[in-house]
Enzyme design. Structure first.
Site, mmCIF file in Angstrom:
data_model
loop_
_atom_site.group_PDB
_atom_site.id
_atom_site.type_symbol
_atom_site.label_atom_id
_atom_site.label_comp_id
_atom_site.label_asym_id
_atom_site.label_seq_id
_atom_site.Cartn_x
_atom_site.Cartn_y
_atom_site.Cartn_z
ATOM 1 N N ILE A 98 0.852 -1.194 0.000
ATOM 2 C CA ILE A 98 0.000 0.000 0.000
ATOM 3 C C ILE A 98 0.883 1.238 0.000
ATOM 4 O O ILE A 98 1.973 1.224 0.584
ATOM 5 C CB ILE A 98 -0.949 -0.002 1.228
ATOM 6 C CG1 ILE A 98 -1.935 1.167 1.163
ATOM 7 C CG2 ILE A 98 -0.178 -0.007 2.536
ATOM 8 C CD1 ILE A 98 -3.073 1.072 2.173
ATOM 9 N N ILE A 100 0.366 5.646 0.195
ATOM 10 C CA ILE A 100 -0.440 6.865 0.126
ATOM 11 C C ILE A 100 0.478 7.938 -0.454
ATOM 12 O O ILE A 100 1.342 8.485 0.246
ATOM 13 C CB ILE A 100 -0.977 7.269 1.521
ATOM 14 C CG1 ILE A 100 -1.797 6.128 2.137
ATOM 15 C CG2 ILE A 100 -1.807 8.551 1.418
ATOM 16 C CD1 ILE A 100 -3.045 5.734 1.366
ATOM 17 N N GLY A 109 -5.835 8.203 8.670
ATOM 18 C CA GLY A 109 -6.757 7.060 8.658
ATOM 19 C C GLY A 109 -7.155 6.568 7.273
ATOM 20 O O GLY A 109 -7.855 5.571 7.157
ATOM 21 N N TYR A 110 -6.693 7.248 6.230
ATOM 22 C CA TYR A 110 -7.085 6.831 4.872
ATOM 23 C C TYR A 110 -6.436 5.495 4.505
ATOM 24 O O TYR A 110 -7.087 4.616 3.937
ATOM 25 C CB TYR A 110 -6.722 7.916 3.851
ATOM 26 C CG TYR A 110 -7.591 9.143 3.976
ATOM 27 C CD1 TYR A 110 -8.769 9.259 3.253
ATOM 28 C CD2 TYR A 110 -7.238 10.179 4.835
ATOM 29 C CE1 TYR A 110 -9.583 10.379 3.386
ATOM 30 C CE2 TYR A 110 -8.040 11.304 4.971
ATOM 31 C CZ TYR A 110 -9.216 11.401 4.244
ATOM 32 O OH TYR A 110 -9.999 12.498 4.374
ATOM 33 N N ASN A 139 9.520 3.298 9.817
ATOM 34 C CA ASN A 139 8.182 3.728 9.407
ATOM 35 C C ASN A 139 7.139 3.383 10.480
ATOM 36 O O ASN A 139 6.238 2.592 10.256
ATOM 37 C CB ASN A 139 7.815 3.075 8.073
ATOM 38 C CG ASN A 139 6.584 3.677 7.429
ATOM 39 O OD1 ASN A 139 5.972 4.590 7.973
ATOM 40 N ND2 ASN A 139 6.217 3.164 6.266
ATOM 41 N N ILE A 143 3.480 0.985 10.766
ATOM 42 C CA ILE A 143 3.349 -0.163 11.680
ATOM 43 C C ILE A 143 2.094 0.006 12.540
ATOM 44 O O ILE A 143 1.308 -0.931 12.700
ATOM 45 C CB ILE A 143 4.617 -0.309 12.557
ATOM 46 C CG1 ILE A 143 5.826 -0.613 11.665
ATOM 47 C CG2 ILE A 143 4.439 -1.403 13.606
ATOM 48 C CD1 ILE A 143 7.171 -0.517 12.368
ATOM 49 N N TYR A 146 -0.981 -0.697 10.451
ATOM 50 C CA TYR A 146 -1.184 -2.131 10.191
ATOM 51 C C TYR A 146 -1.700 -2.833 11.448
ATOM 52 O O TYR A 146 -2.540 -3.728 11.368
ATOM 53 C CB TYR A 146 0.122 -2.784 9.715
ATOM 54 C CG TYR A 146 0.676 -2.171 8.451
ATOM 55 C CD1 TYR A 146 -0.165 -1.603 7.490
ATOM 56 C CD2 TYR A 146 2.049 -2.135 8.207
ATOM 57 C CE1 TYR A 146 0.345 -1.023 6.335
ATOM 58 C CE2 TYR A 146 2.568 -1.569 7.051
ATOM 59 C CZ TYR A 146 1.710 -1.013 6.121
ATOM 60 O OH TYR A 146 2.220 -0.440 4.989
ATOM 61 N N LYS A 148 -3.516 -1.473 13.733
ATOM 62 C CA LYS A 148 -4.936 -1.092 13.845
ATOM 63 C C LYS A 148 -5.797 -1.958 12.929
ATOM 64 O O LYS A 148 -6.929 -2.304 13.262
ATOM 65 C CB LYS A 148 -5.111 0.379 13.460
ATOM 66 C CG LYS A 148 -5.191 1.299 14.669
ATOM 67 C CD LYS A 148 -5.588 2.697 14.241
ATOM 68 C CE LYS A 148 -4.387 3.614 14.362
ATOM 69 N NZ LYS A 148 -4.583 4.920 13.729
#
Lengths: 186, 183
Positions: A98, A100, A109-110, A139, A143, A146, A148
């Site tokens: 993924i 962003i 939260g996106y 990062n 972490i 992920y 969450k």
């Protein structure tokens, strides 16, 4: 049934080499983004190359790759991508990646929302048994995101990265179908 | 400087020679136990022609990101296995090792251990890498012991990532750092 690819903040849509390549090439000039994304040397990408990448990874109909672009529900803005690749059908295992690309949408939260959507896709459409990823020690935001989404740390490849003159671990995470199902009941 | 990189006491590492070896390698792919130790891909016997084709495809990969050797006995120049370094990331000094000894009668005779020793020396003293990764499956206890004896440390357990004979097993990833490597 129609909300499979829709979350609370984003939806997953097909990529278009023609329309999306320019933005992807622009993101690749952001070295911070490039270094969060993968372990290849950060290297700005031409639009032509971005086009080829989209065609290769997202516009093909390979049965082992499922790539999507991430768009916001609020204003249909293209903010990143998410994809399953290297699916091993015999074992029900896949890796997820993924990114962003739009910095304004990081840490809000996106990405977590997009990850939840693709996990639902992996477990209820592809019927896989587990989803795997790796993430870099430097990062912590990823972490947390992920975790969450339900991933747990499965180990660390020590000193597998060399960046800015120091060595960092690559952290492996995974989520099993049964863990994901328990999370849905809550 | 005169350290022989490709010569052990029992075996030597040589370039792959598919024209000569494809028949033998094809035979190995009919051994289910061997294939399941080696890879998570579905077991599938390969014809000599397919083996040759795979070598041709591998040669298209960048030569500097993949080093593949055949293992041959010194005594009679017989093919007994292969060893390979690939997934090389030069910027990070990282790589992955894979090793197989094809005929069960050739296992436990020290061929694999010597080949691993040579490839690790190649990785650290010739390619100057920083770390080597090796993957194995939970059910392959022999490989796990073999790697640990060579100094590898378990770093990652990808839980239930392999499904075989009705059971789910972990994929175990091991690593060896340059500073831990003992020549």
């Amino acid at each position: 049934m129609n909300t499979l690819l829709q979350g609370e903040l984003v939806r997953l849509v097909a990529a278009s080499a023609e329309k999306d390549a320019e933005l992807l090439a622009q993101w690749s000039r952001d070295s911070e983004y490039a270094r969060l994304l993968d372990s290849d040397p950060a290297h700005p990408q031409s639009v032509r190359r971005a086009k080829e990448d989209i065609q290769k990874w997202m516009e093909n109909e390979s049965p082992d790759n499922f790539g999507f672009m991430i768009r916001t529900l609020a204003d249909d803005r293209l903010i990143g991508f998410v994809g399953l690749d290297g699916i091993r059908w015999t074992h029900g295992d896949t890796f997820v990646g993924i990114g962003i690309g739009d910095p304004e949408y990081r840490g809000n939260g996106y990405g977590t929302d997009a990850m939840r959507v693709i996990l639902r896709y992996a477990f209820t459409e592809l019927n896989l048994h587990r989803v795997s990823l790796d993430v870099f020690e430097y990062n912590p935001r990823a972490i947390r995101s992920y975790e969450k989404a339900g991933f747990v740390v499965e180990g660390r490849q020590r000193q597998a990265l060399n960046r800015d003159g120091r060595r960092w671990d690559v952290i492996y995470m995974g989520i099993l179908r049964e863990e994901w199902e328990r999370q849905q009941e809550r | 400087m005169n350290t022989p990189l490709f010569e052990g006491e029992l075996i030597r590492l040589t370039p792959p020679d598919p024209d000569r070896d494809a028949e033998t390698e094809s035979m190995w792919t009919h051994d289910v136990e061997y294939m399941r130790m080696l890879s998570a891909d579905p077991v599938r016997p390969l014809s000599p022609a397919l083996i040759k084709k795979k070598y041709e495809e591998a040669e298209k990969e960048k030569a500097t990101h993949r080093y593949h050797f055949a293992i041959r006995t010194r005594a009679d120049d017989r093919l007994v296995g292969f060893v390979r370094l690939d997934h090389i990331e030069w910027n990070n000094g990282a790589s992955q090792v894979t090793l197989g000894v094809g005929d069960p009668n050739d296992r436990g005779r020290g061929f694999g251990a010597e080949a691993l020793k040579l490839i690790l020396r190649y990785a650290f003293a010739e390619l100057n890498l920083h770390r080597v990764t090796a993957d194995t499956h939970e059910y392959n206890e022999r490989a796990l012991r073999f790697l640990e004896r060579a100094g590898f440390v378990v770093e990652v357990r990808r839980r239930q990532a392999v499904h075989r004979d009705g059971k789910r097993w972990d994929v175990i990833k091991l690593g060896l750092l340059r500073e831990e490597y003992k020549p």
